[in-house]
Motif scaffolding. Structure first.
Motif, PDB file in Angstrom:
ATOM      1  N   MET A 137     -14.865  -2.730  -2.694  1.00  0.00           N
ATOM      2  CA  MET A 137     -13.575  -2.872  -3.375  1.00  0.00           C
ATOM      3  C   MET A 137     -12.584  -1.818  -2.896  1.00  0.00           C
ATOM      4  N   SER A 138     -13.074  -0.601  -2.676  1.00  0.00           N
ATOM      5  CA  SER A 138     -12.216   0.467  -2.172  1.00  0.00           C
ATOM      6  C   SER A 138     -11.663   0.127  -0.792  1.00  0.00           C
ATOM      7  N   ARG A 139     -12.540  -0.355   0.098  1.00  0.00           N
ATOM      8  CA  ARG A 139     -12.084  -0.744   1.440  1.00  0.00           C
ATOM      9  C   ARG A 139     -11.072  -1.876   1.367  1.00  0.00           C
ATOM     10  N   GLU A 140     -11.291  -2.798   0.458  1.00  0.00           N
ATOM     11  CA  GLU A 140     -10.370  -3.933   0.320  1.00  0.00           C
ATOM     12  C   GLU A 140      -8.996  -3.467  -0.145  1.00  0.00           C
ATOM     13  N   MET A 141      -8.959  -2.559  -1.119  1.00  0.00           N
ATOM     14  CA  MET A 141      -7.677  -2.033  -1.598  1.00  0.00           C
ATOM     15  C   MET A 141      -6.955  -1.298  -0.481  1.00  0.00           C
ATOM     16  N   LYS A 142      -7.703  -0.527   0.300  1.00  0.00           N
ATOM     17  CA  LYS A 142      -7.095   0.212   1.401  1.00  0.00           C
ATOM     18  C   LYS A 142      -6.559  -0.739   2.471  1.00  0.00           C
ATOM     19  N   GLU A 143      -7.315  -1.791   2.768  1.00  0.00           N
ATOM     20  CA  GLU A 143      -6.924  -2.739   3.799  1.00  0.00           C
ATOM     21  C   GLU A 143      -5.722  -3.585   3.374  1.00  0.00           C
ATOM     22  N   ARG A 144      -5.696  -4.000   2.139  1.00  0.00           N
ATOM     23  CA  ARG A 144      -4.603  -4.854   1.646  1.00  0.00           C
ATOM     24  C   ARG A 144      -3.313  -4.066   1.461  1.00  0.00           C
ATOM     25  N   LYS A 145      -3.441  -2.779   1.114  1.00  0.00           N
ATOM     26  CA  LYS A 145      -2.295  -1.884   0.938  1.00  0.00           C
ATOM     27  C   LYS A 145      -1.209  -2.485   0.053  1.00  0.00           C
ATOM     28  N   MET A 146      -1.607  -3.126  -1.018  1.00  0.00           N
ATOM     29  CA  MET A 146      -0.639  -3.713  -1.934  1.00  0.00           C
ATOM     30  C   MET A 146      -0.423  -2.744  -3.087  1.00  0.00           C
ATOM     31  N   GLN A 147       0.822  -2.364  -3.319  1.00  0.00           N
ATOM     32  CA  GLN A 147       1.137  -1.469  -4.417  1.00  0.00           C
ATOM     33  C   GLN A 147       1.028  -2.234  -5.724  1.00  0.00           C
ATOM     34  N   VAL A 148       0.489  -1.594  -6.725  1.00  0.00           N
ATOM     35  CA  VAL A 148       0.402  -2.196  -8.049  1.00  0.00           C
ATOM     36  C   VAL A 148       1.641  -1.783  -8.821  1.00  0.00           C
ATOM     37  N   VAL A 149       2.384  -2.749  -9.315  1.00  0.00           N
ATOM     38  CA  VAL A 149       3.589  -2.475 -10.092  1.00  0.00           C
ATOM     39  C   VAL A 149       3.364  -3.006 -11.493  1.00  0.00           C
ATOM     40  N   LEU A 150       3.406  -2.099 -12.452  1.00  0.00           N
ATOM     41  CA  LEU A 150       3.245  -2.503 -13.839  1.00  0.00           C
ATOM     42  C   LEU A 150       4.632  -2.724 -14.435  1.00  0.00           C
TER      43      LEU A 150
END
Length: 136
Positions: free
Chosen positions: A117-130
């Motif tokens: 999951m960590s690698r996926e978040m790093k690869e996707r590089k999508m900012q989370v906007v609340l």
């Protein structure tokens, strides 16, 4: 002349279309790395192996959830938070898979699941906007 102009305006249709929100992501609907691809990011996998609760808390916060949420995983054989994070990540990024597989990975490969999951978040590089629904 005025009648012809008004007639032309009345018969023409004006189409107004609002821009639709888009989420830019990769073309693939697969995980960016396999569950056992720890060699892709060795320092991160070492951190997850030696201190998985800290690793999980940090990445849960980066994902936009409560920092201490993964600490609830210690109560039981099925890791509900790890499983929920995998399901949520699959939904957010459009990754195909099943909740059964997520449950198996969360229960028996917890460290590897968090690393993936960590690698996926790093690869996707999508900012989370609340976004708040309350008017300010």
């Amino acid at each position: 002349m005025l009648v012809i102009l008004l007639e032309a305006i009345m018969t023409s249709k004006m189409v107004i279309q609002q821009p639709q929100p888009m989420m830019d992501s990769r073309e693939s609907n697969e995980w960016g790395s396999g569950i056992c691809d720890c060699c892709n990011d060795v320092p991160m996998c070492c951190f997850a192996f030696w201190c998985c609760p800290c690793f999980a808390c940090i990445h849960t916060r980066d994902y936009g959830q409560c920092l201490c949420l993964p600490l609830l995983d210690v109560f039981g054989c099925v890791r509900p938070i790890t499983m929920s994070m995998r399901v949520s990540m699959r939904q957010r990024y459009g990754i195909k898979g099943t909740m059964c597989n997520d449950c198996l990975y969360a229960s028996f490969c917890t460290h590897c699941a968090w690393c993936q999951m960590s690698r996926e978040m790093k690869e996707r590089k999508m900012q989370v906007v609340l976004v708040s629904a309350k008017p300010t």
